[in-house]
Design a protein around this motif. Structure first.
Motif, PDB file in Angstrom:
ATOM      1  N   THR A 109       0.931  -1.058  -0.031  1.00  0.00           N
ATOM      2  CA  THR A 109      -0.088  -0.130  -0.014  1.00  0.00           C
ATOM      3  C   THR A 109       0.936   1.261   0.067  1.00  0.00           C
ATOM      4  O   THR A 109       1.999   1.217   0.106  1.00  0.00           O
ATOM      5  N   GLU A 110      -0.003   2.431  -0.408  1.00  0.00           N
ATOM      6  CA  GLU A 110       1.114   3.701  -0.140  1.00  0.00           C
ATOM      7  C   GLU A 110      -0.087   4.828   0.326  1.00  0.00           C
ATOM      8  O   GLU A 110      -1.092   4.451   0.744  1.00  0.00           O
ATOM      9  N   GLN A 111       0.621   5.732   0.964  1.00  0.00           N
ATOM     10  CA  GLN A 111       0.277   6.662   1.858  1.00  0.00           C
ATOM     11  C   GLN A 111       0.833   8.017   1.635  1.00  0.00           C
ATOM     12  O   GLN A 111       1.934   8.159   1.851  1.00  0.00           O
ATOM     13  N   SER A 112      -0.134   9.093   1.316  1.00  0.00           N
ATOM     14  CA  SER A 112       0.653  10.496   1.419  1.00  0.00           C
ATOM     15  C   SER A 112       0.876  10.890   2.484  1.00  0.00           C
ATOM     16  O   SER A 112      -0.010  10.773   3.611  1.00  0.00           O
ATOM     17  N   PHE A 113       1.956  11.863   2.718  1.00  0.00           N
ATOM     18  CA  PHE A 113       1.960  12.422   4.144  1.00  0.00           C
ATOM     19  C   PHE A 113       2.633  13.584   4.045  1.00  0.00           C
ATOM     20  O   PHE A 113       3.132  14.227   2.870  1.00  0.00           O
ATOM     21  N   ARG A 114       2.491  14.414   4.980  1.00  0.00           N
ATOM     22  CA  ARG A 114       2.946  16.109   4.864  1.00  0.00           C
ATOM     23  C   ARG A 114       3.462  16.301   6.410  1.00  0.00           C
ATOM     24  O   ARG A 114       2.522  15.872   7.365  1.00  0.00           O
ATOM     25  N   LEU A 115       4.441  16.933   6.684  1.00  0.00           N
ATOM     26  CA  LEU A 115       4.995  17.347   7.854  1.00  0.00           C
ATOM     27  C   LEU A 115       4.705  18.843   7.897  1.00  0.00           C
ATOM     28  O   LEU A 115       5.359  19.713   7.075  1.00  0.00           O
ATOM     29  N   ALA A 116       4.160  19.417   8.859  1.00  0.00           N
ATOM     30  CA  ALA A 116       4.084  20.904   9.125  1.00  0.00           C
ATOM     31  C   ALA A 116       3.417  21.144  10.576  1.00  0.00           C
ATOM     32  O   ALA A 116       2.655  20.158  11.305  1.00  0.00           O
ATOM     33  N   ASP A 117       4.035  22.224  11.145  1.00  0.00           N
ATOM     34  CA  ASP A 117       3.814  22.619  12.539  1.00  0.00           C
ATOM     35  C   ASP A 117       4.153  21.467  13.605  1.00  0.00           C
ATOM     36  O   ASP A 117       3.215  21.325  14.485  1.00  0.00           O
ATOM     37  N   GLY A 118       4.999  20.599  13.404  1.00  0.00           N
ATOM     38  CA  GLY A 118       5.214  19.582  14.374  1.00  0.00           C
ATOM     39  C   GLY A 118       4.315  18.412  14.445  1.00  0.00           C
ATOM     40  O   GLY A 118       4.217  17.534  15.099  1.00  0.00           O
ATOM     41  N   LYS A 119       3.401  18.440  13.490  1.00  0.00           N
ATOM     42  CA  LYS A 119       2.350  17.239  13.034  1.00  0.00           C
ATOM     43  C   LYS A 119       2.823  16.463  11.805  1.00  0.00           C
ATOM     44  O   LYS A 119       3.344  17.010  10.879  1.00  0.00           O
ATOM     45  N   LEU A 120       2.230  14.999  11.835  1.00  0.00           N
ATOM     46  CA  LEU A 120       2.520  14.382  10.612  1.00  0.00           C
ATOM     47  C   LEU A 120       1.275  14.100  10.214  1.00  0.00           C
ATOM     48  O   LEU A 120       0.141  13.514  10.953  1.00  0.00           O
ATOM     49  N   TYR A 121       0.855  14.490   8.898  1.00  0.00           N
ATOM     50  CA  TYR A 121      -0.569  14.697   8.370  1.00  0.00           C
ATOM     51  C   TYR A 121      -0.467  13.308   7.539  1.00  0.00           C
ATOM     52  O   TYR A 121       0.190  13.387   6.452  1.00  0.00           O
ATOM     53  N   LEU A 122      -1.311  12.276   7.663  1.00  0.00           N
ATOM     54  CA  LEU A 122      -1.479  11.169   6.635  1.00  0.00           C
ATOM     55  C   LEU A 122      -2.791  10.987   6.048  1.00  0.00           C
ATOM     56  O   LEU A 122      -3.793  11.126   6.837  1.00  0.00           O
ATOM     57  N   THR A 123      -3.045  10.497   4.845  1.00  0.00           N
ATOM     58  CA  THR A 123      -4.136  10.395   4.062  1.00  0.00           C
ATOM     59  C   THR A 123      -4.286   8.850   4.253  1.00  0.00           C
ATOM     60  O   THR A 123      -3.482   8.120   4.967  1.00  0.00           O
ATOM     61  N   GLU A 124      -5.612   8.226   3.811  1.00  0.00           N
ATOM     62  CA  GLU A 124      -5.616   6.961   3.990  1.00  0.00           C
ATOM     63  C   GLU A 124      -4.951   6.090   3.048  1.00  0.00           C
ATOM     64  O   GLU A 124      -4.534   6.488   2.170  1.00  0.00           O
ATOM     65  N   ARG A 125      -4.666   4.807   3.539  1.00  0.00           N
ATOM     66  CA  ARG A 125      -3.720   3.982   2.792  1.00  0.00           C
ATOM     67  C   ARG A 125      -4.688   3.388   1.835  1.00  0.00           C
ATOM     68  O   ARG A 125      -5.633   2.947   1.760  1.00  0.00           O
ATOM     69  N   THR A 126      -4.049   3.388   0.481  1.00  0.00           N
ATOM     70  CA  THR A 126      -4.362   2.704  -0.772  1.00  0.00           C
ATOM     71  C   THR A 126      -3.440   1.685  -1.170  1.00  0.00           C
ATOM     72  O   THR A 126      -2.309   1.886  -1.179  1.00  0.00           O
ATOM     73  N   PRO A 127      -4.140   0.814  -2.001  1.00  0.00           N
ATOM     74  CA  PRO A 127      -3.108  -0.244  -2.787  1.00  0.00           C
ATOM     75  C   PRO A 127      -2.381   0.847  -3.753  1.00  0.00           C
ATOM     76  O   PRO A 127      -3.060   1.694  -4.304  1.00  0.00           O
ATOM     77  N   GLN A 128      -0.969   0.433  -3.926  1.00  0.00           N
ATOM     78  CA  GLN A 128      -0.022   1.189  -4.755  1.00  0.00           C
ATOM     79  C   GLN A 128      -0.528   1.420  -6.289  1.00  0.00           C
ATOM     80  O   GLN A 128      -1.324   0.454  -6.800  1.00  0.00           O
ATOM     81  N   GLY A 129      -0.558   2.704  -6.748  1.00  0.00           N
ATOM     82  CA  GLY A 129      -1.191   3.145  -7.988  1.00  0.00           C
ATOM     83  C   GLY A 129      -2.496   3.449  -8.021  1.00  0.00           C
ATOM     84  O   GLY A 129      -2.831   3.799  -9.204  1.00  0.00           O
ATOM     85  N   THR A 130      -3.242   3.447  -6.774  1.00  0.00           N
ATOM     86  CA  THR A 130      -4.466   3.810  -7.059  1.00  0.00           C
ATOM     87  C   THR A 130      -4.887   5.320  -6.263  1.00  0.00           C
ATOM     88  O   THR A 130      -3.865   5.648  -5.428  1.00  0.00           O
ATOM     89  N   THR A 131      -5.849   5.963  -6.526  1.00  0.00           N
ATOM     90  CA  THR A 131      -6.509   7.349  -5.879  1.00  0.00           C
ATOM     91  C   THR A 131      -7.479   7.153  -5.281  1.00  0.00           C
ATOM     92  O   THR A 131      -8.589   6.542  -5.930  1.00  0.00           O
ATOM     93  N   LEU A 132      -7.668   7.782  -4.009  1.00  0.00           N
ATOM     94  CA  LEU A 132      -8.941   7.633  -3.214  1.00  0.00           C
ATOM     95  C   LEU A 132      -9.502   9.245  -3.371  1.00  0.00           C
ATOM     96  O   LEU A 132      -8.673   9.991  -2.837  1.00  0.00           O
TER      97      LEU A 132
END
Length: 143
Positions: A109-132
């Motif tokens: 699976t894959e998951q987008s992430f962003r680090l900002a303001d001392g927090k880790l923001y994660l999207t939902e995990r999806t099978p690699q190559g798909t978009t939710l």
């Protein structure tokens, strides 16, 4: 006698040179930007954009990332119980080191992430190559 002394000095110098430790690349690899323990803070639901705390969501969750540069190991616990663990790699399609994609080897699976303001923001995990389209976003605070 002079030749014995000269040979001894040469042997000593050769042994001295070969006893020195050589660094292969001379680099120290930085830790992965995700390294550390992270605790679930809030969940923002995709369709409604409603944000709730972890307590309001009804569970506690923590993530642990370890590794150097763009890879390492990952462990997830929910309500104190282990959920899953995997090795991971990071990709930074837009450059930088604060926003990218995490690829988990265990379940592909894959998951987008962003680090900002001392927090880790994660999207939902999806099978690699798909978009939710309307997935939730999870915000974690570093412990």
């Amino acid at each position: 006698m002079k030749t014995l002394r000269l040979s001894s000095c040469i042997v000593f110098l050769i042994l001295l040179v070969f006893s020195c430790e050589k660094r292969i690349c001379g680099c120290d690899f930085p830790p992965s930007p995700l390294v550390g323990d992270w605790t679930l803070n809030t969940v923002t639901y995709g369709l409604t954009q409603k944000t709730v705390t972890a307590a309001e969501a009804g569970y506690s969750e923590s993530l642990f990332y370890d590794g150097i540069m763009n890879s390492g190991t990952y462990r997830q616990t929910r309500n104190g119980l282990p959920i899953q663990s995997s090795s991971y790699t990071l990709s930074f399609p837009n450059g930088g080191s604060t926003q990218g994609i995490i690829y988990y080897k265990q379940d592909s699976t894959e998951q987008s992430f962003r680090l900002a303001d001392g927090k880790l923001y994660l999207t939902e995990r999806t099978p690699q190559g798909t978009t939710l389209a309307d997935g939730s976003t999870y915000a974690y605070k570093k412990q």
